[in-house]
Scaffold this motif. Sequence first.
Motif, mmCIF file in Angstrom:
data_model
loop_
_atom_site.group_PDB
_atom_site.id
_atom_site.type_symbol
_atom_site.label_atom_id
_atom_site.label_comp_id
_atom_site.label_asym_id
_atom_site.label_seq_id
_atom_site.Cartn_x
_atom_site.Cartn_y
_atom_site.Cartn_z
ATOM 1 N N ASP A 141 0.825 -1.212 0.000
ATOM 2 C CA ASP A 141 0.000 0.000 0.000
ATOM 3 C C ASP A 141 0.865 1.271 0.000
ATOM 4 O O ASP A 141 0.819 2.088 0.920
ATOM 5 C CB ASP A 141 -0.928 -0.024 1.221
ATOM 6 C CG ASP A 141 -2.028 1.038 1.116
ATOM 7 O OD1 ASP A 141 -2.342 1.451 -0.024
ATOM 8 O OD2 ASP A 141 -2.545 1.452 2.166
ATOM 9 N N VAL A 142 1.656 1.421 -1.074
ATOM 10 C CA VAL A 142 2.582 2.554 -1.179
ATOM 11 C C VAL A 142 1.825 3.877 -1.083
ATOM 12 O O VAL A 142 0.915 4.153 -1.870
ATOM 13 C CB VAL A 142 3.358 2.486 -2.510
ATOM 14 C CG1 VAL A 142 4.186 3.750 -2.719
ATOM 15 C CG2 VAL A 142 4.253 1.246 -2.534
ATOM 16 N N LEU A 143 2.136 4.680 -0.083
ATOM 17 C CA LEU A 143 1.524 5.989 0.153
ATOM 18 C C LEU A 143 -0.001 5.936 0.148
ATOM 19 O O LEU A 143 -0.681 6.877 -0.282
ATOM 20 C CB LEU A 143 2.016 7.018 -0.885
ATOM 21 C CG LEU A 143 3.519 7.348 -0.844
ATOM 22 C CD1 LEU A 143 3.852 8.374 -1.917
ATOM 23 C CD2 LEU A 143 3.939 7.846 0.530
ATOM 24 N N GLY A 144 -0.559 4.804 0.621
ATOM 25 C CA GLY A 144 -2.005 4.649 0.696
ATOM 26 C C GLY A 144 -2.697 4.501 -0.635
ATOM 27 O O GLY A 144 -3.924 4.662 -0.732
ATOM 28 N N SER A 145 -1.944 4.135 -1.673
ATOM 29 C CA SER A 145 -2.510 4.051 -3.028
ATOM 30 C C SER A 145 -3.122 2.693 -3.344
ATOM 31 O O SER A 145 -3.802 2.537 -4.361
ATOM 32 C CB SER A 145 -1.413 4.334 -4.049
ATOM 33 O OG SER A 145 -0.407 3.321 -3.994
ATOM 34 N N GLY A 146 -2.844 1.702 -2.508
ATOM 35 C CA GLY A 146 -3.282 0.341 -2.812
ATOM 36 C C GLY A 146 -2.305 -0.407 -3.695
ATOM 37 O O GLY A 146 -2.516 -1.589 -4.002
ATOM 38 N N PHE A 147 -1.237 0.236 -4.084
ATOM 39 C CA PHE A 147 -0.213 -0.373 -4.935
ATOM 40 C C PHE A 147 0.889 -0.955 -4.059
ATOM 41 O O PHE A 147 1.380 -0.291 -3.136
ATOM 42 C CB PHE A 147 0.339 0.687 -5.894
ATOM 43 C CG PHE A 147 1.568 0.255 -6.663
ATOM 44 C CD1 PHE A 147 1.510 -0.803 -7.550
ATOM 45 C CD2 PHE A 147 2.780 0.918 -6.494
ATOM 46 C CE1 PHE A 147 2.639 -1.201 -8.255
ATOM 47 C CE2 PHE A 147 3.897 0.540 -7.189
ATOM 48 C CZ PHE A 147 3.824 -0.534 -8.079
ATOM 49 N N ASP A 148 1.273 -2.207 -4.341
ATOM 50 C CA ASP A 148 2.323 -2.886 -3.581
ATOM 51 C C ASP A 148 3.573 -3.036 -4.440
ATOM 52 O O ASP A 148 3.480 -3.358 -5.636
ATOM 53 C CB ASP A 148 1.869 -4.286 -3.142
ATOM 54 C CG ASP A 148 0.594 -4.256 -2.321
ATOM 55 O OD1 ASP A 148 0.324 -3.201 -1.698
ATOM 56 O OD2 ASP A 148 -0.132 -5.274 -2.303
ATOM 57 N N LEU A 149 4.749 -2.844 -3.826
ATOM 58 C CA LEU A 149 5.996 -3.046 -4.569
ATOM 59 C C LEU A 149 7.118 -3.459 -3.629
ATOM 60 O O LEU A 149 7.354 -2.822 -2.602
ATOM 61 C CB LEU A 149 6.416 -1.751 -5.296
ATOM 62 C CG LEU A 149 7.743 -1.852 -6.072
ATOM 63 C CD1 LEU A 149 7.615 -2.841 -7.224
ATOM 64 C CD2 LEU A 149 8.199 -0.494 -6.569
ATOM 65 N N ASP A 150 7.790 -4.532 -3.999
ATOM 66 C CA ASP A 150 9.011 -4.958 -3.315
ATOM 67 C C ASP A 150 10.198 -4.753 -4.257
ATOM 68 O O ASP A 150 10.072 -4.955 -5.469
ATOM 69 C CB ASP A 150 8.928 -6.434 -2.907
ATOM 70 C CG ASP A 150 7.984 -6.649 -1.739
ATOM 71 O OD1 ASP A 150 8.119 -5.917 -0.740
ATOM 72 O OD2 ASP A 150 7.107 -7.529 -1.832
ATOM 73 N N VAL A 151 11.334 -4.368 -3.682
ATOM 74 C CA VAL A 151 12.558 -4.156 -4.455
ATOM 75 C C VAL A 151 13.652 -5.053 -3.896
ATOM 76 O O VAL A 151 13.891 -5.074 -2.683
ATOM 77 C CB VAL A 151 13.011 -2.683 -4.423
ATOM 78 C CG1 VAL A 151 14.432 -2.541 -4.970
ATOM 79 C CG2 VAL A 151 12.063 -1.811 -5.221
#
Length: 454
Positions: free
Chosen positions: A157-167
């Motif tokens: 939930d990047v910045l509350g956007s609902g988008f997930d990302l792992d690096v």
Amino acid sequence: MTAEHPEKLLSPVLSATWDGVRPWTLDTYRGSGGYQGLREALRMQPDEVIALVKDAGLRGRGGAGFPTGMKWQFIPQGDGKPHYLVVNADESEPGTCKDIPLLYANPHALIEGMVIASYAIRCNHAFIYLRGETVSVLRRLHAAVAEAYRAGYLGRDVLGSGFDLDVTVHAGAGAYICGEETALLDSLEGRRGQPRLRPPFPAIAGLYACPTVVNNVESIASVPSILANGKEWFRSMGTEKSPGFTLYSLSGHVTNPGQYEAPLGITLRQLLDMSGGIRAGHELKFWTPGGSSTPMFTAEHLDVPLDYEGVGAAGSMLGTKALQVFDETTCVVRAVTRWTEFYAHESCGKCTPCREGTYWLVQLLRRIEAGQGVAGDLEKLEDIADNINGKSFCALGDGAASPIFSSLKYFRDEYEQHIRAGACPFDPAASTVWAGAGFRNGSANHPEPKGVLA
């Protein structure tokens, strides 16, 4: 440009904070407007982000200059497969040295760009493939990624956007061939780094046989400023077909070598004006516009616009903008021999033209450099290079052939003099041999040597 203020041509964006206090930290990056581009991107639809980057005209900064937005657009949507973003940080070609200082001084520019790019291509796991020898950069990247996770720019939930990302930061084992995108993918999967047969291209079947975008460090790090400032701002710099800013790596026989961030289309003459020119008492002999794998230029090319079209029209490639500058004390044969030794050593051996061709190029060049060349060697060099160029499995073979063709084009007489006299004119120990052969150190063709390329 004025003679008094040549630095006005510079356009520091990626390098704007390099001389600041702890520029690699999240606090410093946010203090200079960092992560504002990400917030703008998350207010848009993914396809709108792709369209913006495409309209801005950002071209890949890793070599070929392929449009970045177009590469993102190739990723098929609705295919039910995971999508991946892979950042190629395996910088290892002789003369190429822009990505490592960028990562060391400003790693969050890359991380922010990765989040934006991943959002645009619907990717939930991105990778940074770093050259393993750069341990200090590896540590700094790990620290920056950890900072980004803690601040909510990575993870769920990047910045509350609902988008997930792992690096994931992956350190390679030190192979030039892994800079080739498909060899990099094989290495990332745990296999030996060797180029893949294409098609299929990575956009269709890349990492783990899933749609994958492979971009250079500088390409991705340039994205946040486009989102934050707009496409018109980006297009206000550079040229019509090569817009924007970029890092030019100036090295070699110059007064002040270093990284110069300027709009695309600047010339080497202008960059030399900013850097204090060729070292005192010497003059330009030859230079590379994009690293050792690009055809060399001479002093007659000082005013060639350093953009993709200008350099291409002049017979070379902009590549990674690695401007290696050599003065009149440098033996062209020796320089080309050293480059070719590198390509022979780094050949993965998968295809015959490169594996065998680079080996024999080295044998011939060493023989000529040592003064043991014979009639017909230059024709043999050209024939072997021609059998590599365009016939190898990947671009490494083409890169190995480029210095051969271009050096013979501009400095064939220097090769011939090595063969006729049986010695190198830039070797002080061979000065008596050259005098007896009718050549003299300090002449117009062969100035008194004051340094050699080690």
